[in-house]
Design an enzyme around this catalytic site. Sequence first.
Site, PDB file in Angstrom:
ATOM      1  N   GLU A 102       0.756  -1.166   0.161  1.00  0.00           N
ATOM      2  CA  GLU A 102       0.077   0.212   0.108  1.00  0.00           C
ATOM      3  C   GLU A 102       0.787   1.269  -0.105  1.00  0.00           C
ATOM      4  O   GLU A 102       1.980   1.321   0.488  1.00  0.00           O
ATOM      5  CB  GLU A 102      -0.683   0.044   1.295  1.00  0.00           C
ATOM      6  N   ASP A 103       0.261   2.290  -0.445  1.00  0.00           N
ATOM      7  CA  ASP A 103       0.905   3.672  -0.418  1.00  0.00           C
ATOM      8  C   ASP A 103       0.813   4.023   1.077  1.00  0.00           C
ATOM      9  O   ASP A 103       1.777   4.550   1.712  1.00  0.00           O
ATOM     10  CB  ASP A 103       0.491   4.472  -1.505  1.00  0.00           C
ATOM     11  N   ILE A 104      -0.344   4.087   1.487  1.00  0.00           N
ATOM     12  CA  ILE A 104      -0.450   4.839   2.808  1.00  0.00           C
ATOM     13  C   ILE A 104      -1.579   4.017   3.483  1.00  0.00           C
ATOM     14  O   ILE A 104      -2.700   3.754   2.765  1.00  0.00           O
ATOM     15  CB  ILE A 104      -0.857   6.418   2.520  1.00  0.00           C
ATOM     16  N   ASP A 106      -4.161   4.861   6.401  1.00  0.00           N
ATOM     17  CA  ASP A 106      -4.909   5.846   6.942  1.00  0.00           C
ATOM     18  C   ASP A 106      -5.702   5.605   7.956  1.00  0.00           C
ATOM     19  O   ASP A 106      -5.412   5.140   9.023  1.00  0.00           O
ATOM     20  CB  ASP A 106      -5.591   6.801   5.868  1.00  0.00           C
ATOM     21  N   THR A 107      -7.039   5.539   7.684  1.00  0.00           N
ATOM     22  CA  THR A 107      -8.171   4.846   8.730  1.00  0.00           C
ATOM     23  C   THR A 107      -7.862   3.335   8.895  1.00  0.00           C
ATOM     24  O   THR A 107      -8.319   2.695   9.903  1.00  0.00           O
ATOM     25  CB  THR A 107      -9.512   5.096   8.313  1.00  0.00           C
ATOM     26  N   GLY A 108      -7.492   2.713   7.912  1.00  0.00           N
ATOM     27  CA  GLY A 108      -7.263   1.016   7.893  1.00  0.00           C
ATOM     28  C   GLY A 108      -8.481   0.486   7.174  1.00  0.00           C
ATOM     29  O   GLY A 108      -8.504  -0.711   7.316  1.00  0.00           O
ATOM     30  N   THR A 110      -9.901   0.505   4.187  1.00  0.00           N
ATOM     31  CA  THR A 110      -9.762  -0.353   2.955  1.00  0.00           C
ATOM     32  C   THR A 110      -9.365  -1.815   3.003  1.00  0.00           C
ATOM     33  O   THR A 110      -9.829  -2.871   2.765  1.00  0.00           O
ATOM     34  CB  THR A 110      -9.063   0.478   2.039  1.00  0.00           C
ATOM     35  N   LYS A 134      -0.455   6.308   9.018  1.00  0.00           N
ATOM     36  CA  LYS A 134      -0.805   7.555   9.706  1.00  0.00           C
ATOM     37  C   LYS A 134      -1.449   7.014  11.200  1.00  0.00           C
ATOM     38  O   LYS A 134      -2.798   6.928  11.161  1.00  0.00           O
ATOM     39  CB  LYS A 134      -1.911   8.584   9.085  1.00  0.00           C
ATOM     40  N   ASP A 162      -2.075  11.092  -4.475  1.00  0.00           N
ATOM     41  CA  ASP A 162      -2.434  12.264  -5.592  1.00  0.00           C
ATOM     42  C   ASP A 162      -3.440  12.904  -4.635  1.00  0.00           C
ATOM     43  O   ASP A 162      -4.012  12.810  -3.360  1.00  0.00           O
ATOM     44  CB  ASP A 162      -3.519  11.675  -6.646  1.00  0.00           C
TER      45      ASP A 162
END
Length: 179
Positions: A102-104, A106-108, A110, A134, A162
């Site tokens: 993954e790139d990032i 965030d909330t987890g 996905t 994060k 993006d």
Amino acid sequence: MNPIKVHDKYFKPYLTAVEIDQEIKRIANEINAAYKGMNPLFIAILNGSFMFASDLFKELEVEAEICFIKLASYKGTKSTGQVITSIGLDENLKDRHIILVEDIVDTGKTLSQFLPQLMNQSPASLKIATLLHKPDALQYPLNIDYIGFKVPNKFLLGFGLDYDGLGRNLKEIYQLTEE
Ligand code: IMP
Ligand code: MG
């Protein structure tokens, strides 16, 4: 590196290409040490992870395979809520050593919704590699095995990430400036 404007917003330099490269090499070294003779299958999640996946894969010295998938969410029935499906996952995962890229995170959300579908296919192991994480934004329990950078809960751009379609080509990572 100077601040840049993308669409209507300004972004300031946050991680240099050299720093990113160093962390990717560190992760690759860990994977090289851990996966000898295991022929891991990397599953990179498009669009954001294409650059990280490519740079990481180039640093591998173990035999490995890679495929790219897209995750699409759609509204299921009322009882199921949002459903995540994958597009392009043709490989048989049974008894394979899987590394999700993954790139990032965030909330987890996905990944945590998608992981059970992968586990259903009985892989030998399943690990997650993300360039950015994060921790303060994480809302869904998730074990992340390989993390490039832990970053504050602020919007980032570049190196695959993006803002409304733009900025993925940047070699560095930028952070949204606060007005
Ligand atoms: P999650 O389900 O909340 O973990 O969302 C992860 C996805 O949201 C990532 O794969 C990115 O595509 C997107 N995302 C999260 N944070 C950022 C950011 O700071 N910049 C760009 N995209 C982001
Ligand atoms: Mg993504």
